[in-house]
Write an enzyme that holds these catalytic residues in place. Structure first.
Site, PDB file in Angstrom:
ATOM      1  N   GLY A  75       0.850  -1.192   0.000  1.00 37.92           N
ATOM      2  CA  GLY A  75       0.000   0.000   0.000  1.00 37.92           C
ATOM      3  C   GLY A  75       0.883   1.238   0.000  1.00 37.92           C
ATOM      4  O   GLY A  75       1.577   1.489  -0.989  1.00 37.92           O
TER       5      GLY A  75
ATOM      6  N   SER B 193       6.734  -4.153  -1.745  1.00 38.80           N
ATOM      7  CA  SER B 193       6.295  -2.820  -2.135  1.00 38.80           C
ATOM      8  C   SER B 193       6.375  -1.895  -0.914  1.00 38.80           C
ATOM      9  O   SER B 193       7.453  -1.748  -0.341  1.00 38.80           O
ATOM     10  CB  SER B 193       4.882  -2.898  -2.727  1.00 38.80           C
ATOM     11  OG  SER B 193       4.540  -1.727  -3.415  1.00 38.80           O
ATOM     12  N   TRP B 194       5.264  -1.275  -0.498  1.00 37.27           N
ATOM     13  CA  TRP B 194       5.313  -0.485   0.739  1.00 37.27           C
ATOM     14  C   TRP B 194       5.714  -1.370   1.921  1.00 37.27           C
ATOM     15  O   TRP B 194       6.377  -0.915   2.848  1.00 37.27           O
ATOM     16  CB  TRP B 194       3.950   0.161   1.021  1.00 37.27           C
ATOM     17  CG  TRP B 194       3.782   0.581   2.449  1.00 37.27           C
ATOM     18  CD1 TRP B 194       3.007  -0.021   3.395  1.00 37.27           C
ATOM     19  CD2 TRP B 194       4.443   1.676   3.112  1.00 37.27           C
ATOM     20  NE1 TRP B 194       3.128   0.622   4.610  1.00 37.27           N
ATOM     21  CE2 TRP B 194       4.006   1.673   4.470  1.00 37.27           C
ATOM     22  CE3 TRP B 194       5.356   2.655   2.709  1.00 37.27           C
ATOM     23  CZ2 TRP B 194       4.445   2.614   5.397  1.00 37.27           C
ATOM     24  CZ3 TRP B 194       5.795   3.593   3.641  1.00 37.27           C
ATOM     25  CH2 TRP B 194       5.356   3.562   4.964  1.00 37.27           C
TER      26      TRP B 194
ATOM     27  N   ASP C 134       9.155  -4.214 -13.491  1.00 36.40           N
ATOM     28  CA  ASP C 134       8.268  -3.614 -12.497  1.00 36.40           C
ATOM     29  C   ASP C 134       8.007  -2.157 -12.874  1.00 36.40           C
ATOM     30  O   ASP C 134       8.914  -1.332 -12.851  1.00 36.40           O
ATOM     31  CB  ASP C 134       8.915  -3.700 -11.116  1.00 36.40           C
ATOM     32  CG  ASP C 134       7.984  -3.313  -9.983  1.00 36.40           C
ATOM     33  OD1 ASP C 134       7.061  -2.505 -10.212  1.00 36.40           O
ATOM     34  OD2 ASP C 134       8.195  -3.801  -8.857  1.00 36.40           O
TER      35      ASP C 134
ATOM     36  N   HIS D 175       5.462  -6.268 -10.869  1.00 37.84           N
ATOM     37  CA  HIS D 175       5.444  -5.879  -9.461  1.00 37.84           C
ATOM     38  C   HIS D 175       4.696  -6.853  -8.559  1.00 37.84           C
ATOM     39  O   HIS D 175       5.012  -6.979  -7.382  1.00 37.84           O
ATOM     40  CB  HIS D 175       4.790  -4.493  -9.347  1.00 37.84           C
ATOM     41  CG  HIS D 175       4.811  -3.904  -7.977  1.00 37.84           C
ATOM     42  ND1 HIS D 175       5.978  -3.465  -7.376  1.00 37.84           N
ATOM     43  CD2 HIS D 175       3.813  -3.684  -7.077  1.00 37.84           C
ATOM     44  CE1 HIS D 175       5.694  -2.983  -6.162  1.00 37.84           C
ATOM     45  NE2 HIS D 175       4.393  -3.114  -5.955  1.00 37.84           N
TER      46      HIS D 175
END
Length: 329
Positions: A53, A120-121, A274, A302
């Site tokens: 996120g 990711s986050w 990505d 990704h």
């Protein structure tokens, strides 16, 4: 990795589905309660999973990257996300609140030290947690690295990725008036927090759709919108964090402090194509972190769900299980 990984479904590399042996709502203070679950082996090697996120949430599929006979897997929904409450709230919701929550979960579960797994986050938060609490971090397993820099935000929200996806970018950009298109994060922020649920939901769907469409190399832009409630939480939280530069003291804070994880081993799994978090960030991290081993996956983007990405993550976790004693676990 099996060369045929790109032709296989990601689930073929994962462990079988499993149910949690523990689920709870943990009061973390500041008016927030976070959903926490444990699955796998009760006395197994502890690993905490940090979802993406900001604004995503954990899912049952995330349990399947770990051998349930070996690992004790802890998953939780970050503040405002998923089953945590209050839903979509940005009050008392910063990176440092999340780092504090991770520590409270560790202490509450009686864990001295654990591996940290995030994409990711979730990779951003894993790195920040490791930098802040290196003595509690046995290893870092990262996917689709995002370092929370202005250059990365400019790539995705300032026109970089639009060079590859002009049709989808047009949908994201054109609902913002021309005189506000110099800063899409700020323009969307005004609308995602305007207080009108219909407007917030409309712009949340547009925000989430732009990201979802670019997540997988296989989708060709057909990522879909998802439920309105999820989109609103995801977009509000993500925009809130990006609008505030991740609540870090300086641009480039993670790489500037990477020396604090110098002795922590790690695996970085990165899709070569990505579009959300380009490989330059993962490469730059690996160049400054001697014990961080970069595994670039060809024909991968990704998404956690991509076959090549899943295969490498499972391989990484199986490998760390073999050296758990050396890691003090």
């Amino acid at each position: 990795m099996d060369k045929s990984a790109g032709q296989k479904n990601a689930t073929q590399y994962l462990y079988p589905p499993s149910d949690p042996f523990d689920q709870r709502m943990l009061d973390v203070g500041d008016g927030h309660k976070v959903y926490v679950e444990q699955c796998g082996r009760r006395d197994g090697i502890p690993v905490v999973v940090l979802h993406g996120g900001p604004g995503g949430g954990c899912s049952p599929a995330m349990r399947r990257y770990f051998d349930p006979e070996v690992y004790r897997v802890i998953l939780f929904d970050q503040r405002g996300c998923g089953r945590s409450r209050p839903h979509a709230s940005v009050e008392n919701n910063t990176t440092w609140h999340l780092v504090s929550d991770i520590e409270l979960i560790r202490e509450t579960l009686g864990i001295d030290k654990w591996m940290v797994f995030g994409g990711s986050w979730g990779a951003t938060l894993s790195l920040i947690y490791g930098i802040t609490h290196p003595d509690r971090t046995a290893a870092l397993i990262l996917r689709g690295v995002f370092l929370m820099t202005q250059a990365e935000l400019a790539w995705f929200y300032g026109g970089g990725a639009s060079q590859f996806w002009p049709d989808l970018w047009e949908r994201f950009a054109d609902i913002i008036p021309k005189d506000e298109q110099d800063n899409f994060i700020t323009a969307y922020h005004r609308r995602l927090f305007c207080g009108d649920m219909m407007i917030e939901t409309r712009f949340a769907r547009a925000w989430a759709s732009w990201e979802n469409a670019l997540a997988s190399i296989e989708s060709n832009g057909a990522g879909g919108e998802g439920p309105a409630e999820y989109a609103r939480a995801f977009a509000r939280l993500e925009n809130h964090y990006f609008h505030n530069a991740g609540f870090l003291d300086s641009d480039g804070w993670i790489l500037d402090n990477v020396n604090r994880i110098a002795n922590i081993p790690g695996i970085i799994v990165q899709g070569r194509f990505d579009m959300i978090c380009p490989p330059t960030s993962a490469y730059g991290l690996s160049q400054k972190w001697d014990r961080g081993r970069l595994r670039l996956v060809g024909k991968a983007g990704h998404a956690l769900s991509e076959a090549g990405i899943s295969a490498e993550l499972v391989r990484a976790m199986d490998g760390f299980a073999e050296i758990a004693d050396e890691l003090g676990l």
